[in-house]
Structure formats: C-alpha cells, structure tokens
Design an enzyme around this catalytic site. Structure first.
Site, mmCIF file in Angstrom:
data_model
loop_
_atom_site.group_PDB
_atom_site.id
_atom_site.type_symbol
_atom_site.label_atom_id
_atom_site.label_comp_id
_atom_site.label_asym_id
_atom_site.label_seq_id
_atom_site.Cartn_x
_atom_site.Cartn_y
_atom_site.Cartn_z
ATOM 1 N N ASP A 1 10.123 5.799 -10.108
ATOM 2 C CA ASP A 1 9.701 6.515 -11.310
ATOM 3 C C ASP A 1 10.463 7.821 -11.490
ATOM 4 O O ASP A 1 10.751 8.230 -12.623
ATOM 5 C CB ASP A 1 8.195 6.788 -11.262
ATOM 6 C CG ASP A 1 7.369 5.517 -11.421
ATOM 7 O OD1 ASP A 1 7.929 4.509 -11.876
ATOM 8 O OD2 ASP A 1 6.170 5.541 -11.074
ATOM 9 N N SER B 1 0.817 -1.209 0.000
ATOM 10 C CA SER B 1 0.000 0.000 0.000
ATOM 11 C C SER B 1 0.859 1.271 0.000
ATOM 12 O O SER B 1 1.523 1.577 -0.984
ATOM 13 C CB SER B 1 -0.943 -0.036 1.199
ATOM 14 O OG SER B 1 -1.969 0.916 1.076
ATOM 15 N N LYS C 1 -0.673 -4.350 -3.301
ATOM 16 C CA LYS C 1 -1.952 -3.740 -2.906
ATOM 17 C C LYS C 1 -2.036 -2.339 -3.513
ATOM 18 O O LYS C 1 -1.366 -1.423 -3.052
ATOM 19 C CB LYS C 1 -2.076 -3.660 -1.389
ATOM 20 C CG LYS C 1 -3.372 -2.995 -0.919
ATOM 21 C CD LYS C 1 -3.388 -2.847 0.592
ATOM 22 C CE LYS C 1 -4.640 -2.124 1.048
ATOM 23 N NZ LYS C 1 -4.690 -0.709 0.621
#
Length: 693
Positions: free
Chosen positions: A477, A466, A491
């Site tokens: 990224d 999460s 998740k």
C-alpha cells in the site's frame, strides 16, 4: 498453526515402544472434572466476548459433532456407517452437555475410535500373512474425505485390503524383498496399534475442544497446559532444557540433533543417535525408565528450571539393545531456538557483466518475548529487533536490495508486524483494527526514519498468514516494495490469549488458555486481507492447493469487506516500476532452465495430487515410474527440494537416522529457485532506480 489433522494420521507417523500386546481392547478413557469445567468456562467466553459471538445451541452442537468425528477419521476408513448413525443421535446434545459439565459424549466416541483402530490394525497385520496379486487391475482412492462411510465390516475389510496392498506395492517398487516388506509393515501397524493404548484423557479433551473452537471461528483455539507452554516457547524462542532435539525411533527416544552451545553439546557426553532409556531428577533422584513412554512426556521430564540437574540413562548409538548403558548428569540452561529466528544470506545476481548483491532475510515467525518486554528487559527478543540488526549488517555488506522471505510464516505478534513495517516505511499508520463493537483503531509505528531505504521485496506463499499479511499489505500500500510469490493465506482476524485459570482465580494451572478472535484487521487502504489474502505484484508458482489450504477452505470464514482508508502518504511509487519488472521477469524465467524445471515439477506434483487415486497394478505403476524417471533423465537434474523420482516407501522413523538426516539436508541444500528469482527482481529494481539518477 492448529493441530487439525487426524489422530490416526499422527500415530501412524510416530513409533512408540514395542511391548507384548495381546489384549483385546484399549483402556476406556473418561473425562476429568477439571476438563468439563474448562469446557464450560471456555463456552462462557466464546458466547460473550468473541468478535462474532456464536451461541452454544443445537446448530453449533451439530457442527462440533461433525468436526470432532472428522478429526478422528478424516479419510473415513475407521468408523462404519452404523457408528456414525449412533453418534449423530447425540449431535444436538453437546451444547447442553457442556453447560452441565458433562463430556461423556465425545469421550464415548473416542473410545469407539480406539476400538476401531485396534481392530483395523490387527486386520492389517493379518493381511501380511498372505500374498497379494498385483496383476489385478484395481485402484485405491486417496481422497476419501467425502466418500461414503463403509456400510459393513466386509466393505471396511476390502478398503483396508487395498490400503495395505498399496503400502506393500510402494515398498516393492522401491526394491524391497517380500520378507523386508512384511517386517516393515508389521512393525508399522504394530506401532499404530500400540499407540491406541497410550492415549490419555488430555488427548481426547484437546481434540474435542479443537472441534468446538474451530466450529466458532477458524482461528479460535484452546490450549491445554502443555500446548500453552509450547505456544509460549514459540513466541519467545527460548526454553529451559538440555538443548537436544528428540525423536521416537525404533522403540526409543533418540537424540536427533544437539543445539550448538546447549548443555548436551557442551558436555561432550551425548551424540546424535544416542537413546534415552531413563530420566532422573536432581543429583540423586531415582531414574525412571522411559522406554515405551510417549515422547511429549519425556520432553516434559527433561525440561525444568534453570540450573537444575537432570540425569539421563543413555544407550549409546553404536551398541545394540543389550549393550552397556551410561548414566550422565546435565545442568539445565536457557536454550535459544536460533533456527526459528530471523537469519540472513547474501545472493549474487549476475546481470550481464555486472553483479548485484541482494540480501535475503528469512523470517519464520513474528516472535516476541512478551514477558521480558513487559518486565522492561532492555535485551528482550523479538522479530523486528533481530531484523533491524540484520539490516545493519547488510548495510555494512553494501547490498543493493533486501528480500524479506515470509514463506510459511503463519504470523505471531501484531506489534512485531507493525514495528517491522516501520523499519522500511518509518513513522506512520500500518494497520487498522475493528473490534466487535465496531470501533476502529489504527496501529502506527513511531520510528522517525526507516532502517532501510533501498529496494525491498517481500516473498510470500499460501502459508504466509496474519502478521505476514499485515506487513506485506503495508509494504504494498505504501508503494515501498514489490510483493512476489503466490496469494497469501487470507487470515484477517486478530486473536488474544485468555488465561482461564486467571479468570477463575485458580492458584494452580488446570484449565488452560483460550485464543479468542476479538477483532478484524484492515489495510491502510481500507481493504482487508481476510479471505482474499495479499495478491502479489509478480506471481510465482506455488505448491499449495487453495481448495484445502487457506482461509477460503474454511466453511465458516468471515467474508471479505472494507472500511474507510486511513490518512497515509505512500513513500514510493512502485506501481510505476511494475510493468517493466514483470516484463524483465517474464523474459528471464522463460529462458531459465532451472526455473522452468521447477515449474514442471510443481505441475507434476499438482497432477499427482488431483489424480486422487493410485493404481494397485504392478505393471501400471512400473510404467508410471519408468515414465517419470525417463522425464527426469532427459534433462540435467536440479535439486529443487521436490523429489519426484524416488520413493522408498518408508516413513521417516523407518529409515536409519543417518539416511533420514541425509534426506533432510538434501532438502535444506536444494536450490531455492523462488528466492533466487525474487532476488533477481530486486536486482532489476536496483538497475531501474540507478538509471533514473
């Protein structure tokens, strides 16, 4: 994380008080009206406001039934096939029963479950009167979640004969005498038997609602009043109490640990090992005996309002059951759960003649005191605030890089994941959220400049979920740091907590809370961590089994998908460094004896798990044990926290408290091979960056 494990497994691990128990059946439990109302109200939210609403119909009813039965008997050792056949006649009736506020179906199943537990535990205790033949070549299957249910009482008896025989053999191989084995196992099974008599309707309802909510979505949860309070404590890292960690041991609620600075520790009146036999409220309230009371109930009695008084009847650790008691008074205070907060260490990484200092920040959860923040408290507690403070300290320590250790961090506050990312990336988008209506919102951080601009690494494992995945994905990224470890949980959904009592305009809490999935999050590059998780840049060995742990293990998990990327500007070009970092990593661990031993231990654990069966033949087990000891003796041993050599056959509450604490401390002090390697990778990055200047 949700409590998904069998109640049977739970009470095997807890030792309640001993009392004469000659009755034949446990009390029959029945649902309360408010529970049936809470179930119906939950259904209204789940069918209308979820991210992917699931109708409460016959199909969902059958899934709820299957999950509820599995939660009670996951290894299929309690119920008979005839029980299952009878239960399943009602498998499509649960939906209608919830709508008309009738919970008799799950409660009737649970009452049968209690009877089966009592029957099996009595049978197990009777088996201890005989002697087992360990020369017979037979085995016991540990993986029974998909095995056929026992067809008859006789088949169940044989299954339990092997189970008890296996428990006996473990203790025998650990050097215990027959007399000690009989006494140990008799107490173990008796404790389990007694536990069946202590269940309450709340336990049944919570288990049933778990089955309902997870049938809708893997991460939708129902919290009863106590579970909701524990969730609140875990997020704000504080509670009001006396500052003592309690454990049920040898029929008593025992002090396992005193929190530094808490009322219990500061008073000087309590010590580790002391037993609580009574609790009184206020300076002169009656003291209620609690021997035989469930631990969770005693905890609630000891907690209370700040500055209020609680009195404890204490049986000191160094006296026997008939020893003298003492009555003490403590004033409750706010207790900070520092062990669950962010913490730092500094690792020295040698590279030839040079030494690099790498800071490691361990973050167990993305906590945030929502209420204090909402009230405008300038000193509210949160994960990002604590990490920012630690980064400042590490700057003063002149470290060369920082590793954020998110292993087994199951997530928490989405806001904190965004703000933590900002500490390393600065101002910009961090995560995208798509709601049930298809609209996409972008979560951004507004920190003008990063708090840390040096090399950064993120250490993850299968338990990183999460919010941990949001942070790790953003760092990846943006090219801001190197992600190290094993693929994360997967998740990729967002939950919100609905207070059912507020929804029903109740003046007093009685319905609990619903944690409802309302959105899916996506990376800034448009992909999602849902199902696939975050793939590390450099892989390290892990202990988890992807088949049984992780998003992919759920049969109703949302699929992986992607949306348009958001407009963001990578801050660094980590991709350019990765080939060299991988090469240096491979060369180092190939010659690192500690790392290679850890790899061997992980492989051994996985082999044991995948084997799925254990031999009940004494000679075969002794040969297996001898081979394992010989392998460990053939090398200089490393304490990596994976104890493959010794097995005392005992459960935690069956050892002495000092022995149990010693084992726990040995694990805490084990060499963290994976963290050390993550730090070494950061040291390599620091070298590469320095060489470019």
């Amino acid at each position: 994380m949700r409590i998904q494990y069998a109640l049977f497994g739970m009470f095997l691990a807890i030792a309640p008080s001993a009392y004469a128990l000659e009755v034949g059946s446990p009390p029959v439990l029945a649902p309360l009206r408010q529970q049936a109302q809470a179930a119906r109200l939950s259904a209204q939210f789940l069918t209308r406001f979820g991210y992917k609403p699931v109708p409460l119909d016959d199909a969902l009813s059958a899934k709820i039934m299957t999950r509820f039965i599995k939660s009670l008997d996951p290894d299929r050792v309690l119920f008979l096939q005839a029980d299952i056949d009878k239960f399943m006649t009602n498998s499509t009736k649960i939906d209608d029963a919830i709508k008309r506020e009738d919970l008799r179906i799950p409660f009737s199943i649970f009452n049968v479950y209690e009877q089966r537990v009592v029957g099996r535990m009595k049978y197990a205790r009777n088996l201890l009167k005989q002697n087992f033949d360990f020369s017979v070549r037979e085995s016991y299957s540990l993986l029974r979640d998909e095995a056929p249910w026992p067809q008859s009482e006789g088949e169940s008896d044989d299954l339990w004969r092997k189970r008890v025989k296996g428990d006996w053999l473990r203790l025998k191989l650990a050097g215990k005498t027959d007399a000690v084995i009989r006494d140990t196992l008799d107490r173990r099974y008796q404790n389990s038997l007694e536990r069946a008599f202590k269940y309450k309707s709340d336990d049944v309802f919570q288990s049933f609602m778990d089955a309902y909510t997870t049938s809708v979505d893997p991460h939708t949860d129902y919290f009863g009043a106590r579970a909701a309070a524990e969730f609140d404590i875990s997020m704000k890292l504080s509670l009001v109490g006396i500052g003592a960690v309690l454990q049920e041991r040898d029929d008593y609620t025992t002090i396992r640990e005193l929190v530094p600075g808490g009322p219990a520790q500061l008073s000087g009146k309590l010590a580790v090992g002391d037993r609580i036999t009574g609790v009184g409220q206020g300076k002169d309230g009656p003291v209620k005996e609690v021997v035989g009371t469930r631990l969770d109930e005693i905890v609630q009695m000891i907690r209370g309002k700040k500055d209020s008084v609680v009195r404890l009847d204490i049986l000191p650790a160094d006296v026997g059951p008939d020893g003298s008691h003492r009555l003490i008074s403590l004033t409750r205070d706010k207790i900070s759960l520092e062990k669950q907060a962010a913490r730092k260490t500094i690792l020295s990484i040698k590279d030839g003649k040079a030494t690099r200092k790498i800071g490691a920040i361990t973050l167990p959860a993305f906590y945030e005191d929502f209420e204090a923040r909402r009230k405008g408290d300038p000193d509210y507690r949160s994960a990002s605030r604590d990490v920012a403070k630690l980064l400042g300290e590490l700057k003063q320590d002149d470290v060369d890089g920082v590793v954020i250790d998110l292993r087994d961090n199951g997530g928490g506050s989405l806001t904190e994941a965004i703000e933590l990312t900002g500490l390393f990336v600065g101002k910009g988008p961090v995560v995208q959220q798509r709601g049930a209506d298809g609209r996409v919102e972008v979560g951004r951080d507004d920190l003008p400049t990063p708090a840390w601009t040096g090399p950064v690494g993120v250490l993850i494992n299968r338990g990183s979920a999460s919010a941990s995945e949001i942070f790790a994905a953003a760092i990846q990224d943006y090219g801001r740091g190197v992600i190290v470890g094993e693929p994360s949980f997967g998740k990729g959904t967002v939950q919100t907590v609905v207070n059912l009592d507020k929804a029903a305009h109740n003046s007093k809490p009685k319905f609990g809370e619903l944690k409802l999935t309302i959105a899916q999050f996506f990376r800034v590059n448009g992909g999602t961590t849902q199902l696939r998780g975050v793939t590390p840049d450099i892989s390290l060995p892990g202990l988890s089994d992807p088949k049984s742990f992780g998003e992919a293990s759920y049969d109703n998990a949302l699929p992986w998908t992607q949306i348009k990327p958001v407009n963001y500007a990578p801050t660094d070009n980590m991709a350019a460094f990765l080939p060299k970092l991988r090469s240096l990593h491979d060369a180092r661990v190939r010659n690192d004896r500690d790392f290679q031993r850890f790899v061997e231990d992980v492989a051994e654990l996985k082999a044991q798990r995948e084997k799925g069966i254990i031999s009940l033949n004494l000679t075969e087990r002794r040969n297996e044990l001898a081979a394992r000891k010989a392998r460990l003796k053939a090398r200089a041993q490393i304490n990596d926290g994976l104890d493959l050599g010794g097995d005392d056959g005992l459960q935690a509450n069956e050892r002495s408290l000092s022995a149990d604490i010693a084992i726990e401390n040995a694990r805490k002090n084990a060499k963290d091979v994976l963290l050390n390697e993550a730090a070494a990778i950061l040291a390599d990055e620091a070298d590469l960056l320095e060489g470019m200047q």
